[in-house]
Design an enzyme around this catalytic site. Sequence first.
Site, PDB file in Angstrom:
ATOM      1  N   GLY A 354      23.440   8.565  37.389  1.00  0.00           N
ATOM      2  CA  GLY A 354      22.968   7.690  38.591  1.00  0.00           C
ATOM      3  C   GLY A 354      22.907   8.612  39.879  1.00  0.00           C
ATOM      4  O   GLY A 354      23.564   9.815  39.846  1.00  0.00           O
ATOM      5  N   PRO A 355      22.483   8.082  41.041  1.00  0.00           N
ATOM      6  CA  PRO A 355      22.275   9.147  42.257  1.00  0.00           C
ATOM      7  C   PRO A 355      23.908   9.198  42.640  1.00  0.00           C
ATOM      8  O   PRO A 355      24.709   8.672  42.501  1.00  0.00           O
ATOM      9  CB  PRO A 355      21.610   8.132  43.039  1.00  0.00           C
ATOM     10  CG  PRO A 355      21.398   6.845  42.383  1.00  0.00           C
ATOM     11  CD  PRO A 355      21.567   6.967  41.408  1.00  0.00           C
ATOM     12  N   PRO A 356      24.059  10.262  43.771  1.00  0.00           N
ATOM     13  CA  PRO A 356      25.096  10.538  44.171  1.00  0.00           C
ATOM     14  C   PRO A 356      25.731   9.313  44.755  1.00  0.00           C
ATOM     15  O   PRO A 356      25.120   8.602  45.356  1.00  0.00           O
ATOM     16  CB  PRO A 356      24.736  11.512  45.070  1.00  0.00           C
ATOM     17  CG  PRO A 356      23.653  12.111  44.885  1.00  0.00           C
ATOM     18  CD  PRO A 356      22.826  11.014  44.075  1.00  0.00           C
ATOM     19  N   GLY A 357      27.217   9.364  44.761  1.00  0.00           N
ATOM     20  CA  GLY A 357      27.814   8.285  45.736  1.00  0.00           C
ATOM     21  C   GLY A 357      28.012   6.822  45.499  1.00  0.00           C
ATOM     22  O   GLY A 357      28.066   6.049  45.888  1.00  0.00           O
ATOM     23  N   VAL A 358      27.467   6.682  43.814  1.00  0.00           N
ATOM     24  CA  VAL A 358      27.515   5.336  43.626  1.00  0.00           C
ATOM     25  C   VAL A 358      28.636   5.112  42.770  1.00  0.00           C
ATOM     26  O   VAL A 358      28.799   3.707  42.178  1.00  0.00           O
ATOM     27  CB  VAL A 358      25.965   5.141  42.412  1.00  0.00           C
ATOM     28  CG1 VAL A 358      24.966   5.023  43.291  1.00  0.00           C
ATOM     29  CG2 VAL A 358      26.119   6.152  41.078  1.00  0.00           C
ATOM     30  N   GLY A 359      29.548   5.790  42.783  1.00  0.00           N
ATOM     31  CA  GLY A 359      31.012   5.468  42.279  1.00  0.00           C
ATOM     32  C   GLY A 359      31.045   5.937  40.820  1.00  0.00           C
ATOM     33  O   GLY A 359      31.924   5.476  40.137  1.00  0.00           O
ATOM     34  N   LYS A 360      30.434   6.945  40.307  1.00  0.00           N
ATOM     35  CA  LYS A 360      30.663   7.411  38.738  1.00  0.00           C
ATOM     36  C   LYS A 360      31.837   7.913  38.731  1.00  0.00           C
ATOM     37  O   LYS A 360      32.530   7.593  37.669  1.00  0.00           O
ATOM     38  CB  LYS A 360      29.419   8.532  38.597  1.00  0.00           C
ATOM     39  CG  LYS A 360      27.982   7.882  38.544  1.00  0.00           C
ATOM     40  CD  LYS A 360      27.029   8.892  38.166  1.00  0.00           C
ATOM     41  CE  LYS A 360      26.844  10.122  39.442  1.00  0.00           C
ATOM     42  NZ  LYS A 360      26.303   9.918  40.694  1.00  0.00           N
ATOM     43  N   THR A 361      32.132   8.961  39.570  1.00  0.00           N
ATOM     44  CA  THR A 361      33.710   9.470  39.588  1.00  0.00           C
ATOM     45  C   THR A 361      34.699   8.558  39.492  1.00  0.00           C
ATOM     46  O   THR A 361      35.723   8.477  38.837  1.00  0.00           O
ATOM     47  CB  THR A 361      33.714  10.702  40.571  1.00  0.00           C
ATOM     48  OG1 THR A 361      32.492  11.467  40.553  1.00  0.00           O
ATOM     49  CG2 THR A 361      34.804  11.512  40.247  1.00  0.00           C
ATOM     50  N   SER A 677       3.552   8.542  40.698  1.00  0.00           N
ATOM     51  CA  SER A 677       3.646   6.978  40.817  1.00  0.00           C
ATOM     52  C   SER A 677       2.673   6.516  42.018  1.00  0.00           C
ATOM     53  O   SER A 677       2.831   5.565  42.324  1.00  0.00           O
ATOM     54  CB  SER A 677       5.038   6.442  40.897  1.00  0.00           C
ATOM     55  OG  SER A 677       5.727   6.969  42.262  1.00  0.00           O
ATOM     56  N   LYS A 720      13.022   1.603  43.453  1.00  0.00           N
ATOM     57  CA  LYS A 720      11.720   1.334  44.075  1.00  0.00           C
ATOM     58  C   LYS A 720      11.791  -0.013  44.571  1.00  0.00           C
ATOM     59  O   LYS A 720      11.569  -0.612  45.813  1.00  0.00           O
ATOM     60  CB  LYS A 720      10.471   1.365  43.328  1.00  0.00           C
ATOM     61  CG  LYS A 720      10.449   3.163  43.318  1.00  0.00           C
ATOM     62  CD  LYS A 720       9.278   3.325  42.034  1.00  0.00           C
ATOM     63  CE  LYS A 720       9.073   4.826  42.090  1.00  0.00           C
ATOM     64  NZ  LYS A 720       7.947   5.042  41.041  1.00  0.00           N
TER      65      LYS A 720
HETATM   66  P1  ADP Z   1      29.437   9.574  42.465  1.00  0.00           P
HETATM   67  O1  ADP Z   1      30.553  10.224  41.614  1.00  0.00           O
HETATM   68  O2  ADP Z   1      28.797   8.727  41.746  1.00  0.00           O
HETATM   69  O3  ADP Z   1      28.851  10.600  43.124  1.00  0.00           O
HETATM   70  P2  ADP Z   1      31.863   8.619  43.920  1.00  0.00           P
HETATM   71  O4  ADP Z   1      32.646   8.247  42.716  1.00  0.00           O
HETATM   72  O5  ADP Z   1      32.222  10.057  44.485  1.00  0.00           O
HETATM   73  O6  ADP Z   1      30.266   8.738  43.550  1.00  0.00           O
HETATM   74  O7  ADP Z   1      31.764   7.485  44.897  1.00  0.00           O
HETATM   75  C1  ADP Z   1      31.965   7.735  46.392  1.00  0.00           C
HETATM   76  C2  ADP Z   1      32.872   6.837  47.025  1.00  0.00           C
HETATM   77  O8  ADP Z   1      32.205   5.681  46.923  1.00  0.00           O
HETATM   78  C3  ADP Z   1      34.072   6.687  46.464  1.00  0.00           C
HETATM   79  O9  ADP Z   1      35.075   6.858  47.337  1.00  0.00           O
HETATM   80  C4  ADP Z   1      34.188   5.421  45.553  1.00  0.00           C
HETATM   81  O10 ADP Z   1      35.330   4.832  45.577  1.00  0.00           O
HETATM   82  C5  ADP Z   1      33.133   4.455  46.370  1.00  0.00           C
HETATM   83  N1  ADP Z   1      32.499   3.766  45.596  1.00  0.00           N
HETATM   84  C6  ADP Z   1      31.170   3.879  45.019  1.00  0.00           C
HETATM   85  N2  ADP Z   1      30.855   2.832  44.543  1.00  0.00           N
HETATM   86  C7  ADP Z   1      31.714   1.925  44.619  1.00  0.00           C
HETATM   87  C8  ADP Z   1      32.011   0.340  44.020  1.00  0.00           C
HETATM   88  N3  ADP Z   1      31.018  -0.143  43.413  1.00  0.00           N
HETATM   89  N4  ADP Z   1      33.208  -0.180  44.657  1.00  0.00           N
HETATM   90  C9  ADP Z   1      34.010   0.403  45.461  1.00  0.00           C
HETATM   91  N5  ADP Z   1      33.885   1.670  45.847  1.00  0.00           N
HETATM   92  C10 ADP Z   1      32.704   2.283  45.409  1.00  0.00           C
END
Ligand code: ADP
Length: 773
Positions: A354-361, A677, A720
Site C-alpha cells: 500500500g501507499p506510504p503512511g497507511v500503517g504497514k510498518t 486511465s 480513485k
Molecule cells: P507505512 O509503513 O505504511 O509507510 P507507518 O506504519 O509508518 O506507515 O505509519 C505511519 C504512522 O501512521 C504511524 O505512526 C502509524 O502508527 C500511524 N497509522 C497508520 N495507520 C494507522 C491506523 N489505522 N491506526 C492508527 N495509526 C495508524
Amino acid sequence: MEKNLEVLPLIPLRGITVFPYMVLHFDVGREKSIVAIEEAMLNEQKIFLAAQKEAKIEEPEEEDIFETGTICNIKQILKLPGDTIRVLVEGESRGKLTKYIEKEPFLKVEVESLVDEDGIKNNKCEALVRSIRKNFDEYIKLSGSIPIDTIVTLEELNNPGRLADVISSYLTLKQEKKQELLNTYEVEERLQKLLDILINEVDILKIERKIGVKVKNKIDKVQKEYYLKEQLKAIQEELGEEDEDKKELAKYKNKISKAKLPKNVKEKALYELERLKSNGGYSAESGVIRTYLDWILDLPWNKQTEDNLDIKSAREVLEKEHYGLEDVKDRIIEYLAVKKMSNSLKGPILCLVGPPGVGKTSIGKSIAHALNRNFVRMSLGGVRDEAEIRGHRKTYVGAIPGRIIYGMKQAKSKNPLFLLDEIDKMSNDFKGDPADALLEVLDSEQNSTFRDHYLELEFDLSNVLFITTANSLENIPRPLLDRMEIIEVSGYTSEEKFHIAKEHLVAKELKAHEIDDDKVKISDSAIQLIIDSYTRESGVRSLERKISSVIRKAIAEIMEKDKKRIILNSTKVKTYLGPEIFTYDKADEEDKVGVVMGMAWTGYGGDTLPVEVTVMPGTGKLELTGQLGDVMKESAKAGYSYVRANAHKYGIEDNFYKEKDLHIHAPEGAVPKDGPSAGVTMITAIISALSGIKVKHNVAMTGEITLTGRVLPIGGLKEKSLAAYRAGITTVIIPKDNEKDLIKIPKTVRGKINYILADKIDIVLENALVKNE
Ligand code: ADP
C-alpha cells in the site's frame, strides 16, 4: 741490507699485496700464471708475487705491475674445479724487479731480494718500535678482528723491519697504502710510515666505536624494556595476576561456555579463540578475530520468546493499536489461527502492500506485540548488492555480516517478527541480485540453514516470522512475489483519517511530547482542517507530522506566554500552519460542455483529474496542454482518432477535423498525474465539445480505451473512488472489468456513490452526457 739477484717466475696479483713472512692463499686462473706456478714447482718452488697497479687488467704489461713485490715459497697447491689452482704461499723476502727476462709462456723476471738487517740500530728506531707496539695493541683491542696471540708472536720479534712487515700484513688498509709500505725499503722510514698509519687508524676506530656505542645503547634500551616486561609477566604470574591478554582470552572463553552455542558454532568459536591466542593482543588480525567472536556471541542462537497464540488477545491488541484496517486485521487473525492449528509458523510470508503512511510498518509492530515476539525492521530500499543481505567474506577489510544477521542480532531472540520494508525498492547490479539471497531467506524449506558469508556458519531462520511491505506490486521480483501472501492496505478516506487522528495520533503525539492532554486539546474541526487543507496523502504520515507540529507550537506558546492550556481550533491551526496548502477539485456546480471529471492515481493516492476541451475554427490541429504525461498524451490521440472514425454516430460532422482545431487541457493540480486511465475522459470531453452536448457535473470516470471503443480495466479503484467522493461526485463510471474491485471500497463511500460499469465507450457517453439535447 743484503742484496741477491734471483731469476723467478712472476705472478701479478690483483688487489692483494703480499708482505714478507705473511702466509696466505690465493686462486690462480690465468693461463700464464698457471704456467708460472708449474715452472716454479719444477725448480725451487719459489715465486715472485707483485701486485698489479689496476686489478681489472687481464693481460698486464711491464708498466702495469709494481716493481716491488715479495719472493715467496709455495707451500701447497690445490687443483680446483674449472682450471683454477689454489696456492698457499709464505712470504720470504722483499723483492725488487730489475729485469723482465721472458714474457712467454709465462713472465720470467730477475729479482733483487732485499733482506732487512737484524737488531735495532739507534734510539729513534727503538722509540718507533715501542710506539708501534703500543698503538698496535690498541688497534687490536679496538678492531677486535685480530687474534690476541698475535701480540705474543710479535713480542719475540726483534727485527724492526720484519716487525713492520708483519704488522702491516695484519692491518686492514687500502691497497695503495700497503704497497707504499712495501715500497719503503729503508727500515726507519718504513717504521715511521707505519706509525703514522697506525695512529690514524686507531683514531678512526675510536670514533667508530663511539658511534657504535650510541647505536648499541638504543638497542640495549629496547632489550631492557623487553626484559623488564618479561620480568613483570613472571611477577604477575607469580602473584596470580593475569595480564590483559590473558584476561581477555579468559573472558571470551567464559562467554563461549556460557553462551549455549550449538555444537558447531562453539567449535568454531573455540577455534577462533585459539587463533586469537596465537596472534597476540595487538595485531590487526586479532582485531578481526575479536569482532568475529563478538558477532558470534551476540547472536541469539538459542534464545527464544514464548509465542502468544491466544487469538482473542491478539485481536484485542490489533484493535487497540490500529483504527480500521479491518480486512488486514482479519487476514492476520486468520493467518495466526492457521498457524496455531498447525502448530508452526511456517507458511507463506505476508506482504503488506500500500501507499506510504497507511500503517504497514506499525501494524507489523502490532502483530509482534500481539504475538509477544521481538520486533526488528530492516529497510530494503536501495539495497542492490547481494552482500548487503548475505554479508561480505571475512577476508574483506572491514567485512561485516549482512542485514539479516544484523537484524537477528538486534532481535535478541531467534524467533522475532522480522519486517522487511520496501521490498519493491531493491534493485540489482553487477554484484549479484539481492532478491536471490532474499529468496533463500524467505523460503521456509531453505532458511533453516541460512549461510552468511561473514559468519561462515549456518543460522536457523526458520522460527522467524517474516513480514514484508511494499508500495506497489509491480516492482517486486516475480519469484519473491510467488512466495508471499499479499494483503493490500490501501489509503484512508477523510473520515478514516479523522478517526485515526482523533483516536491514535493525537494521543501518541501528546505522549511523545510528554504533555498532559488537558493542557493541549485539539478540536475536531481543527483535525478535519489539517486533513483537508494541509495534507494530501493516502496514509497519515504527514497528518501525524502536522499534528506534532501544532502541538509543539502550542507547547511553545504555553511556555512563552505562561498559559494554562491551549485549545487548538481551526483558527489556531491556521495561525500555526500558515495559509492552507491544498484545495481539492470540487465537482462543478452545473453541467458544462467539454468539461469532464476524470480520476487518476498518484504516488499520494487517488486524485481527480478534470479534462477540458474547446473547439475553434482552424485546420484540424490537435493541441494538448497542461501537465500531461506521455501516457495521457497517447490517450488523447487515441481518443481523437476514435472520435474522427465514429463522428457520425454522435451527430458530429464527418469532416469536422478539416476546419476545426481541438484544444485539450488538463489543469495541473498540486501533484503530477499520469497513467493509462484517461481515455474515456478524453473521448467524452471531445465529443461533448464537438457536439455541444453538456456533461453531467456530478459524474466522474476512469478507464482506458481501445481504438474500437472498448473500455479497458484500470488500477487503484479504491484510491480513485476516495478522491471522487472527496470531490463531491455522486456517479462514477468504471470499466466493467473492475467490478470485482468494488468490494474493496469502504462502505461509506459505496453507499454514497452510484457506480456504473461500462465495457464500451457508448455506455460511458450514455451515462455522462446530458440527455435530450
Ligand atoms: P507505512 O509503513 O505504511 O509507510 P507507518 O506504519 O509508518 O506507515 O505509519 C505511519 C504512522 O501512521 C504511524 O505512526 C502509524 O502508527 C500511524 N497509522 C497508520 N495507520 C494507522 C491506523 N489505522 N491506526 C492508527 N495509526 C495508524
